[in-house]
Design a protein around this motif. Structure first.
Motif, PDB file in Angstrom:
ATOM      1  N   GLY A 100       0.778  -1.117  -0.055  1.00  0.00           N
ATOM      2  CA  GLY A 100      -0.098   0.087   0.105  1.00  0.00           C
ATOM      3  C   GLY A 100       0.822   1.015   0.000  1.00  0.00           C
ATOM      4  N   VAL A 101       2.045   1.305  -0.690  1.00  0.00           N
ATOM      5  CA  VAL A 101       2.814   2.464  -0.960  1.00  0.00           C
ATOM      6  C   VAL A 101       2.102   3.371  -1.998  1.00  0.00           C
ATOM      7  CG1 VAL A 101       5.084   3.362  -1.512  1.00  0.00           C
ATOM      8  CG2 VAL A 101       4.859   1.335  -0.159  1.00  0.00           C
ATOM      9  N   TRP A 102       1.608   4.697  -1.587  1.00  0.00           N
ATOM     10  CA  TRP A 102       1.103   5.234  -2.375  1.00  0.00           C
ATOM     11  C   TRP A 102       2.096   6.517  -3.052  1.00  0.00           C
ATOM     12  CZ3 TRP A 102      -2.558   3.005  -4.354  1.00  0.00           C
ATOM     13  CH2 TRP A 102      -3.487   2.046  -3.346  1.00  0.00           C
ATOM     14  N   LYS A 103       3.163   6.702  -2.649  1.00  0.00           N
ATOM     15  CA  LYS A 103       3.975   7.380  -3.416  1.00  0.00           C
ATOM     16  C   LYS A 103       4.286   6.894  -4.668  1.00  0.00           C
ATOM     17  CE  LYS A 103       6.113   9.370   0.711  1.00  0.00           C
ATOM     18  NZ  LYS A 103       7.558   9.356   1.504  1.00  0.00           N
ATOM     19  N   ALA A 213      -1.988  15.315  -4.604  1.00  0.00           N
ATOM     20  CA  ALA A 213      -2.465  15.158  -5.856  1.00  0.00           C
ATOM     21  C   ALA A 213      -2.114  13.887  -6.401  1.00  0.00           C
ATOM     22  CB  ALA A 213      -2.469  16.162  -6.457  1.00  0.00           C
ATOM     23  N   MET A 214      -0.854  13.629  -6.350  1.00  0.00           N
ATOM     24  CA  MET A 214      -0.246  12.122  -6.935  1.00  0.00           C
ATOM     25  C   MET A 214      -0.725  11.005  -5.936  1.00  0.00           C
ATOM     26  SD  MET A 214       3.807  13.154  -8.056  1.00  0.00           S
ATOM     27  CE  MET A 214       4.270  13.887  -6.468  1.00  0.00           C
ATOM     28  N   ARG A 219      -3.908   6.097  -6.179  1.00  0.00           N
ATOM     29  CA  ARG A 219      -5.102   5.344  -5.462  1.00  0.00           C
ATOM     30  C   ARG A 219      -6.315   5.062  -6.328  1.00  0.00           C
ATOM     31  NH1 ARG A 219      -5.022   4.657   0.150  1.00  0.00           N
ATOM     32  NH2 ARG A 219      -7.373   4.327   0.108  1.00  0.00           N
ATOM     33  N   ALA A 220      -6.409   6.468  -7.049  1.00  0.00           N
ATOM     34  CA  ALA A 220      -7.817   6.047  -8.021  1.00  0.00           C
ATOM     35  C   ALA A 220      -7.509   4.985  -9.194  1.00  0.00           C
ATOM     36  CB  ALA A 220      -8.010   7.628  -8.471  1.00  0.00           C
ATOM     37  N   PHE A 228     -11.827  -3.564 -10.986  1.00  0.00           N
ATOM     38  CA  PHE A 228     -12.331  -3.388 -12.618  1.00  0.00           C
ATOM     39  C   PHE A 228     -13.509  -2.445 -12.675  1.00  0.00           C
ATOM     40  CE2 PHE A 228     -10.191  -7.057 -13.920  1.00  0.00           C
ATOM     41  CZ  PHE A 228      -9.966  -7.780 -12.827  1.00  0.00           C
ATOM     42  N   LEU A 229     -13.129  -1.198 -11.978  1.00  0.00           N
ATOM     43  CA  LEU A 229     -13.929  -0.113 -12.036  1.00  0.00           C
ATOM     44  C   LEU A 229     -15.252  -0.052 -11.442  1.00  0.00           C
ATOM     45  CD1 LEU A 229     -13.252   0.853 -16.038  1.00  0.00           C
ATOM     46  CD2 LEU A 229     -11.986   1.857 -14.010  1.00  0.00           C
ATOM     47  N   THR A 230     -15.453  -1.017 -10.759  1.00  0.00           N
ATOM     48  CA  THR A 230     -16.736  -1.352  -9.973  1.00  0.00           C
ATOM     49  C   THR A 230     -16.829  -0.863  -8.445  1.00  0.00           C
ATOM     50  OG1 THR A 230     -16.309  -3.433  -9.436  1.00  0.00           O
ATOM     51  CG2 THR A 230     -17.285  -3.322 -11.566  1.00  0.00           C
ATOM     52  N   GLU A 231     -15.561  -0.673  -8.038  1.00  0.00           N
ATOM     53  CA  GLU A 231     -15.475  -0.449  -6.482  1.00  0.00           C
ATOM     54  C   GLU A 231     -14.456   0.527  -6.420  1.00  0.00           C
ATOM     55  OE1 GLU A 231     -17.092  -4.771  -5.047  1.00  0.00           O
ATOM     56  OE2 GLU A 231     -15.234  -4.106  -4.066  1.00  0.00           O
ATOM     57  N   GLN A 232     -14.360   1.352  -7.337  1.00  0.00           N
ATOM     58  CA  GLN A 232     -13.197   2.246  -6.934  1.00  0.00           C
ATOM     59  C   GLN A 232     -13.144   2.997  -5.704  1.00  0.00           C
ATOM     60  OE1 GLN A 232     -12.638   4.879 -10.460  1.00  0.00           O
ATOM     61  NE2 GLN A 232     -11.333   6.556  -9.197  1.00  0.00           N
ATOM     62  N   PRO A 233     -12.083   3.075  -4.889  1.00  0.00           N
ATOM     63  CA  PRO A 233     -11.874   3.730  -3.671  1.00  0.00           C
ATOM     64  C   PRO A 233     -11.897   5.107  -3.946  1.00  0.00           C
ATOM     65  CG  PRO A 233      -9.902   2.769  -4.354  1.00  0.00           C
ATOM     66  CD  PRO A 233     -10.828   2.170  -5.335  1.00  0.00           C
ATOM     67  N   GLN A 234     -12.296   5.880  -2.830  1.00  0.00           N
ATOM     68  CA  GLN A 234     -12.095   7.462  -2.859  1.00  0.00           C
ATOM     69  C   GLN A 234     -11.034   7.654  -2.638  1.00  0.00           C
ATOM     70  OE1 GLN A 234     -14.798   9.445  -3.438  1.00  0.00           O
ATOM     71  NE2 GLN A 234     -15.674   7.565  -4.020  1.00  0.00           N
ATOM     72  N   PRO A 235     -10.442   8.863  -3.438  1.00  0.00           N
ATOM     73  CA  PRO A 235      -8.785   9.425  -3.253  1.00  0.00           C
ATOM     74  C   PRO A 235      -8.735   9.712  -1.772  1.00  0.00           C
ATOM     75  CG  PRO A 235      -9.687  10.014  -5.074  1.00  0.00           C
ATOM     76  CD  PRO A 235     -11.017   9.478  -4.486  1.00  0.00           C
ATOM     77  N   ALA A 236      -7.559   9.425  -1.254  1.00  0.00           N
ATOM     78  CA  ALA A 236      -7.216   9.920   0.085  1.00  0.00           C
ATOM     79  C   ALA A 236      -6.099  10.704   0.295  1.00  0.00           C
ATOM     80  CB  ALA A 236      -7.067   8.754   0.790  1.00  0.00           C
TER      81      ALA A 236
END
Length: 236
Positions: A100-103, A213-214, A219-220, A228-236
């Motif tokens: 879960g590294v989001w950088k 923003a990155m 994440r998005a 598969f575009l059905t349960e896309q998480p909200q950006p954090a």
């Protein structure tokens, strides 16, 4: 675990760029039990460092990464059982995506990338390669099925070339230029000695942007692929 305590990795900072370098060149940078533990700690250390905005992953010596060191793990029964359990239970924890590294993560493939090493290519946000780099998946040649690596590579490449690499096994290598044509890498560096220089320059360009923003973008986009575009998480 501080950077000076890693035995199988080098963890460095160069301005806003953190470097995670595989450092078992005598073994093709294959992952032994120690490296598997260190990878989890190193990714999280760099991800939590507010001074690091981008992470570059590369290898020392002639290889980028050649997967799990089955000989060493075969001697360490406890480590082998734990790795087998994590593989079975979908709990792998050695790439940025696993942890879960989001950088932003850039893989700079300096040489041979084989087998489980393909995880680091498939799970990077941007991949560049030296002109002498090559890719192969030898699993079927030693009687093992290839699953995770091939599936995750489909996020970057058309299916047929991934299947070809998986089914031909150790009998054919995919050169850097062909990997570029297939979208597995976005830049081929020639001469290859300039790979780290190019990776640093690219990382510094990325680092100029808003970290928040990155992070939200990564994440998005990765979340959309994962669900598969059905349960896309909200950006954090």
């Amino acid at each position: 675990m501080g950077a000076d305590r890693y035995e199988q990795l080098k963890v460095e900072r160069r301005g806003p760029v953190g470097w995670l370098v595989f450092d078992r060149p005598e073994a093709g940078n294959a992952m032994d039990a120690r490296m598997l533990d260190e990878l989890e700690a190193a990714w999280l250390e760099l991800d939590r460092d507010p001074a690091v905005r981008v992470i570059v992953n590369t290898g020392e010596g002639a290889a980028f990464q050649t997967g799990v060191d089955v000989v060493q793990l075969g001697r360490d029964r406890e480590a082998l059982r734990e790795h087998s359990r994590r593989t079975r239970d979908f709990e792998l924890r050695f790439t940025a995506w696993h942890l879960g590294v989001w950088k932003p993560v850039i893989a700079a493939v300096n040489g041979v990338c084989a087998g489980g090493g393909l995880h680091f290519v498939a799970d990077a946000d941007i991949v560049i390669a030296a002109s002498t780099a090559s890719f192969l998946d030898p699993h079927v040649s030693i009687g093992q099925a290839t699953v995770y690596e091939a599936i995750t590579l489909l996020r970057k490449s058309p299916m047929e070339p991934v299947l070809r690499m998986a089914l031909v096994g150790s009998h054919e290598r995919l050169p850097a230029e062909r990997a570029y044509e297939l979208g597995i890498v976005s830049q081929v560096v020639d001469p290859p000695e300039r790979l780290r220089e190019e990776a640093q320059a690219l990382a510094e360009k990325v680092a100029r942007n808003s970290p928040a923003a990155m992070r939200a973008t990564k994440r998005a986009l990765w979340g959309a692929l994962e669900t598969f575009l059905t349960e896309q998480p909200q950006p954090a």
